[in-house]
Design a protein around this motif. Structure first.
Motif, PDB file in Angstrom:
ATOM      1  N   GLU A 131     -40.033  30.777   8.128  1.00 11.97           N
ATOM      2  CA  GLU A 131     -38.917  29.827   7.943  1.00 11.97           C
ATOM      3  C   GLU A 131     -39.409  28.199   8.315  1.00 11.97           C
ATOM      4  O   GLU A 131     -39.805  27.872   9.449  1.00 11.97           O
ATOM      5  CB  GLU A 131     -37.746  29.892   8.787  1.00 11.97           C
ATOM      6  N   ASN A 132     -39.249  27.496   7.226  1.00 12.25           N
ATOM      7  CA  ASN A 132     -39.983  26.069   7.400  1.00 12.25           C
ATOM      8  C   ASN A 132     -38.832  24.917   7.860  1.00 12.25           C
ATOM      9  O   ASN A 132     -37.983  24.434   7.374  1.00 12.25           O
ATOM     10  CB  ASN A 132     -40.437  25.514   6.163  1.00 12.25           C
ATOM     11  N   ILE A 133     -38.751  25.175   9.451  1.00  9.74           N
ATOM     12  CA  ILE A 133     -37.697  24.461   9.984  1.00  9.74           C
ATOM     13  C   ILE A 133     -38.371  23.191  10.767  1.00  9.74           C
ATOM     14  O   ILE A 133     -37.314  22.406  11.249  1.00  9.74           O
ATOM     15  CB  ILE A 133     -36.714  25.133  10.917  1.00  9.74           C
ATOM     16  N   THR A 134     -39.582  23.049  10.811  1.00  9.58           N
ATOM     17  CA  THR A 134     -40.043  22.053  11.704  1.00  9.58           C
ATOM     18  C   THR A 134     -41.587  21.583  11.326  1.00  9.58           C
ATOM     19  O   THR A 134     -42.160  22.355  10.837  1.00  9.58           O
ATOM     20  CB  THR A 134     -40.067  22.505  13.142  1.00  9.58           C
ATOM     21  N   ASP A 135     -41.880  20.603  11.635  1.00  9.86           N
ATOM     22  CA  ASP A 135     -43.291  20.128  11.033  1.00  9.86           C
ATOM     23  C   ASP A 135     -44.224  20.091  12.416  1.00  9.86           C
ATOM     24  O   ASP A 135     -45.448  19.789  12.234  1.00  9.86           O
ATOM     25  CB  ASP A 135     -43.194  18.512  11.056  1.00  9.86           C
ATOM     26  N   ARG A 136     -43.714  20.759  13.568  1.00  8.76           N
ATOM     27  CA  ARG A 136     -44.324  20.884  14.650  1.00  8.76           C
ATOM     28  C   ARG A 136     -45.421  22.217  14.321  1.00  8.76           C
ATOM     29  O   ARG A 136     -45.131  22.857  13.340  1.00  8.76           O
ATOM     30  CB  ARG A 136     -43.855  21.489  15.845  1.00  8.76           C
ATOM     31  N   PRO A 137     -46.537  22.323  15.065  1.00 11.89           N
ATOM     32  CA  PRO A 137     -47.521  23.493  14.544  1.00 11.89           C
ATOM     33  C   PRO A 137     -46.923  24.882  14.880  1.00 11.89           C
ATOM     34  O   PRO A 137     -47.482  25.608  14.104  1.00 11.89           O
ATOM     35  CB  PRO A 137     -48.729  22.949  15.740  1.00 11.89           C
ATOM     36  N   ILE A 138     -46.063  24.810  15.795  1.00 13.25           N
ATOM     37  CA  ILE A 138     -45.368  26.242  16.040  1.00 13.25           C
ATOM     38  C   ILE A 138     -44.719  26.544  14.601  1.00 13.25           C
ATOM     39  O   ILE A 138     -43.951  25.689  13.974  1.00 13.25           O
ATOM     40  CB  ILE A 138     -44.346  26.113  17.278  1.00 13.25           C
ATOM     41  N   LYS A 139     -44.776  27.739  14.438  1.00 12.63           N
ATOM     42  CA  LYS A 139     -44.076  28.543  13.303  1.00 12.63           C
ATOM     43  C   LYS A 139     -42.810  29.259  13.749  1.00 12.63           C
ATOM     44  O   LYS A 139     -42.653  29.709  14.887  1.00 12.63           O
ATOM     45  CB  LYS A 139     -44.799  29.007  12.445  1.00 12.63           C
ATOM     46  N   PHE A 140     -41.956  29.489  12.792  1.00 12.16           N
ATOM     47  CA  PHE A 140     -41.110  30.454  12.937  1.00 12.16           C
ATOM     48  C   PHE A 140     -41.115  31.638  11.871  1.00 12.16           C
ATOM     49  O   PHE A 140     -40.774  31.600  10.804  1.00 12.16           O
ATOM     50  CB  PHE A 140     -39.608  29.957  12.791  1.00 12.16           C
ATOM     51  N   SER A 141     -41.730  32.700  12.221  1.00 10.90           N
ATOM     52  CA  SER A 141     -42.499  33.888  11.456  1.00 10.90           C
ATOM     53  C   SER A 141     -41.794  35.079  11.729  1.00 10.90           C
ATOM     54  O   SER A 141     -41.678  35.570  12.652  1.00 10.90           O
ATOM     55  CB  SER A 141     -44.024  33.606  11.328  1.00 10.90           C
ATOM     56  N   GLN A 142     -41.763  35.807  10.315  1.00 12.32           N
ATOM     57  CA  GLN A 142     -41.658  37.349  10.669  1.00 12.32           C
ATOM     58  C   GLN A 142     -42.567  37.867   9.668  1.00 12.32           C
ATOM     59  O   GLN A 142     -43.234  37.338   8.789  1.00 12.32           O
ATOM     60  CB  GLN A 142     -40.142  37.731  10.328  1.00 12.32           C
ATOM     61  N   ILE A 189     -30.875  26.509  15.927  1.00 14.25           N
ATOM     62  CA  ILE A 189     -31.894  25.730  14.753  1.00 14.25           C
ATOM     63  C   ILE A 189     -31.655  24.314  14.823  1.00 14.25           C
ATOM     64  O   ILE A 189     -32.730  23.466  14.396  1.00 14.25           O
ATOM     65  CB  ILE A 189     -31.053  26.221  13.519  1.00 14.25           C
ATOM     66  N   ASP A 190     -30.689  23.587  15.353  1.00 15.08           N
ATOM     67  CA  ASP A 190     -30.595  22.323  15.614  1.00 15.08           C
ATOM     68  C   ASP A 190     -31.699  21.888  16.525  1.00 15.08           C
ATOM     69  O   ASP A 190     -32.270  20.996  16.291  1.00 15.08           O
ATOM     70  CB  ASP A 190     -29.067  21.832  16.004  1.00 15.08           C
ATOM     71  N   VAL A 191     -31.773  22.677  17.688  1.00 17.90           N
ATOM     72  CA  VAL A 191     -32.761  22.128  18.646  1.00 17.90           C
ATOM     73  C   VAL A 191     -34.058  22.515  18.074  1.00 17.90           C
ATOM     74  O   VAL A 191     -35.008  21.636  18.286  1.00 17.90           O
ATOM     75  CB  VAL A 191     -32.522  23.042  19.895  1.00 17.90           C
ATOM     76  N   ALA A 192     -34.437  23.517  17.407  1.00 17.82           N
ATOM     77  CA  ALA A 192     -35.768  24.052  17.194  1.00 17.82           C
ATOM     78  C   ALA A 192     -36.179  23.121  16.018  1.00 17.82           C
ATOM     79  O   ALA A 192     -37.459  23.015  15.817  1.00 17.82           O
ATOM     80  CB  ALA A 192     -35.797  25.430  16.662  1.00 17.82           C
ATOM     81  N   SER A 193     -35.329  22.560  15.149  1.00 19.31           N
ATOM     82  CA  SER A 193     -35.737  21.843  14.051  1.00 19.31           C
ATOM     83  C   SER A 193     -35.859  20.556  14.560  1.00 19.31           C
ATOM     84  O   SER A 193     -36.398  19.560  13.498  1.00 19.31           O
ATOM     85  CB  SER A 193     -34.698  21.789  12.945  1.00 19.31           C
ATOM     86  N   GLY A 194     -35.606  19.891  15.672  1.00 16.18           N
ATOM     87  CA  GLY A 194     -35.687  18.700  16.062  1.00 16.18           C
ATOM     88  C   GLY A 194     -34.449  17.747  15.404  1.00 16.18           C
ATOM     89  O   GLY A 194     -34.560  16.587  15.126  1.00 16.18           O
ATOM     90  N   HIS A 195     -33.429  18.460  15.443  1.00 13.51           N
ATOM     91  CA  HIS A 195     -32.008  17.760  14.987  1.00 13.51           C
ATOM     92  C   HIS A 195     -32.317  17.376  13.221  1.00 13.51           C
ATOM     93  O   HIS A 195     -31.882  16.432  13.056  1.00 13.51           O
ATOM     94  CB  HIS A 195     -31.708  16.713  15.541  1.00 13.51           C
TER      95      HIS A 195
END
Length: 285
Positions: free
Chosen positions: A19-30, A108-114
């Motif tokens: 899920e492409n929710i942030t530009d940070r290196p950490i991903k949200f993957s399954q 999702i608001d927090v994880a995505s950087g708002h």
């Protein structure tokens, strides 16, 4: 919403869905593991919308079961999209506390950087059930997908009910948050199992799949580097031998400030010569 999901084939019959929710290196993957008779979706993301099923159908038309590594909202959010869901009941309270659509929206608001566009999309499209039904998952349970068998391994640490799923024959493993989230293993919360219990689980996983196994987590697309299991086991040994006495207190996480309490002294231990850190509770060694 365009470009919300990225599909990456990481091994024959194994796909990472991020899920492409942030530009940070950490991903949200399954991960989706496809056999000849059925497929297994390992974790279900945040449940941002119902298009996760469309992404799966780009890969396979086989029946799909959902195997949950633990109860956190970024792993269980889309679970209600599946007819057959399996989870360790030890994480039932964790799941029910976090699965409410309003809490997942906040997460999702927090994880995505708002990210306002993403939050608005999820607010309009996320499944609205406040819980989901699941079948109890136990250590040693086996799931025959046809030509591929996944075995469930209990690995309490990040949560009491954390599970790993392994293909022993192919030396593959799918770890959720039981290993590092990118490079950080998070075991500092009062809910987490002790470092000793966690290290024992890592050793059991190492015995099953080997130290050179390909291990995929819930927060990176690529596999961990070889020997990550022995690295983390050694990190725990160093802490227990007194090497954690000068470890840095954890004071801030993306979800907010962190402080010492009667049940939790959060600390960060950098494993010498590596990029990996263990975030642990100094009161729960």
């Amino acid at each position: 919403m365009k470009n919300l999901y990225t599909l990456t084939q990481v091994d024959p019959g194994v796909y990472n869905i991020s899920e492409n929710i942030t530009d940070r290196p950490i991903k949200f993957s399954q991960q989706l593991v496809v056999g000849t008779q059925r497929a297994a979706m390992i974790d279900a993301g945040f449940g941002i919308d119902r298009d996760l099923l469309k992404e799966i159908r780009k890969i396979t038309q086989l029946p799909v079961i959902c195997l949950l590594t633990h109860g956190d909202p970024d792993h269980t959010g889309g679970a209600e999209l599946f007819d057959q869901v399996y989870m360790n009941p030890a994480d039932d309270a964790v799941m029910k506390a976090a699965f409410d659509p309003r809490f997942r929206l906040h997460a999702i608001d927090v994880a995505s950087g708002h990210n306002a566009e993403l939050v608005a999309h999820m607010q309009a499209e996320e499944p609205q059930d406040a819980s989901f039904s699941y079948q109890p998952l136990h250590d040693g349970d086996r799931f025959d997908l046809g030509g591929t068998t996944l075995t469930a391994l209990a690995l309490p640490g990040h949560s009491a009910g954390s599970m790993v799923f392994v293909d022993v024959d192919r030396h593959l493993g799918f770890t959720g948050d039981s290993l590092a989230t990118l490079t950080m293993s998070e075991l500092y919360d009062a809910r987490c199992a002790s470092l000793t219990v966690w290290a024992n689980g890592l050793a059991k996983l190492q015995h099953l799949v080997g130290d050179d196994a390909q291990l995929y987590s819930g927060h990176r697309v690529d596999a961990f580097p070889p020997h990550v299991l022995s690295t983390l086991i050694q990190g725990v040994a160093d802490i227990k031998a007194g090497g954690g006495q000068t470890d840095t207190p954890i004071t801030q996480m993306p979800t907010g400030p962190v402080t010492d309490s009667d049940t939790m002294h959060p600390r960060t231990h950098k494993i010498a010569g590596t990029t990996f850190v263990i975030m642990y509770n100094a009161l729960n060694i």
